[in-house]
Design a protein around this motif. Structure first.
Motif, short mmCIF file in Angstrom:
data_model
loop_
_atom_site.label_atom_id
_atom_site.label_comp_id
_atom_site.label_asym_id
_atom_site.label_seq_id
_atom_site.Cartn_x
_atom_site.Cartn_y
_atom_site.Cartn_z
N ALA A 99 -14.09 7.26 -39.00
CA ALA A 99 -14.95 7.76 -37.89
C ALA A 99 -15.08 6.87 -36.86
O ALA A 99 -14.36 5.62 -36.78
N THR A 141 -17.17 11.49 -37.25
CA THR A 141 -16.14 11.48 -38.33
C THR A 141 -15.10 12.46 -37.79
O THR A 141 -15.18 13.24 -36.77
N ARG A 144 -18.09 14.88 -42.88
CA ARG A 144 -19.42 14.50 -42.36
C ARG A 144 -20.40 14.63 -43.43
O ARG A 144 -21.35 13.97 -43.58
N SER A 155 -18.92 15.41 -36.05
CA SER A 155 -17.51 15.41 -36.12
C SER A 155 -16.83 15.77 -35.00
O SER A 155 -17.45 16.37 -34.03
#
Length: 159
Positions: free
Chosen positions: A33, A84, A90, A159
């Motif tokens: 991430a 992410t 996520r 994300s």
């Protein structure tokens, strides 16, 4: 706004601490991430207060009557964003974050608030999970972080 200006260093300290903890959690769980943290800009806070006032009137609700009541409604003064690399991460990230922080009012786990605002026609594709977290009182007691007790930080996982 004046109170926030005087206390802004608390929100900076909180955002930085939550950010650092989130990075460690993601690293320890092999979740790839990127991260951002911030504390609210004073000018943006003034705008937000005006928007909230307008909303209170539109909904027929009473406006907060003192500073403490206002600060209850201003939950994003410190914020962290975790992005992410994979959408499937996520959920994993959210589960790890929930178990690592305390919720508002000292509740054991923060309550995830999933937001899926997808409208292809309007070009909006927002998917994220928001959490309001605090640092555990026992964990920060008698440390340099003890003045952050009960102060919320918003975490946004996308994300």
């Amino acid at each position: 706004v004046g109170r926030y200006r005087r206390e802004r260093d608390l929100y900076e300290k909180l955002a930085r601490e939550v950010h650092d903890r989130c990075r460690r959690i993601m690293h320890n769980n092999a979740i790839r991430a990127t991260y951002q943290w911030r504390y609210k800009d004073v000018d943006r806070l003034a705008d937000k207060i005006e928007r909230k006032r307008t909303k209170f009137v539109a909904e027929g609700k009473a406006e907060p009557q003192n500073l403490d009541e206002w600060f209850i409604h201003l939950t994003d003064l410190a914020a962290v964003r975790i992005m992410t690399y994979e959408e499937s991460d996520r959920i994993k990230a959210t589960n790890q974050i929930v178990s690592a922080f305390t919720g508002i009012g000292g509740t054991k786990d923060p309550e995830p608030d999933p937001r899926n605002e997808v409208d292809a026609n309007a070009g909006r594709f927002y998917r994220a999970t928001h959490l309001l977290v605090t640092l555990d009182r026992e964990e920060i007691k008698e440390t340099p972080l003890d003045n952050l007790e009960g102060i919320p930080c918003e975490i946004q996982i996308c994300s």
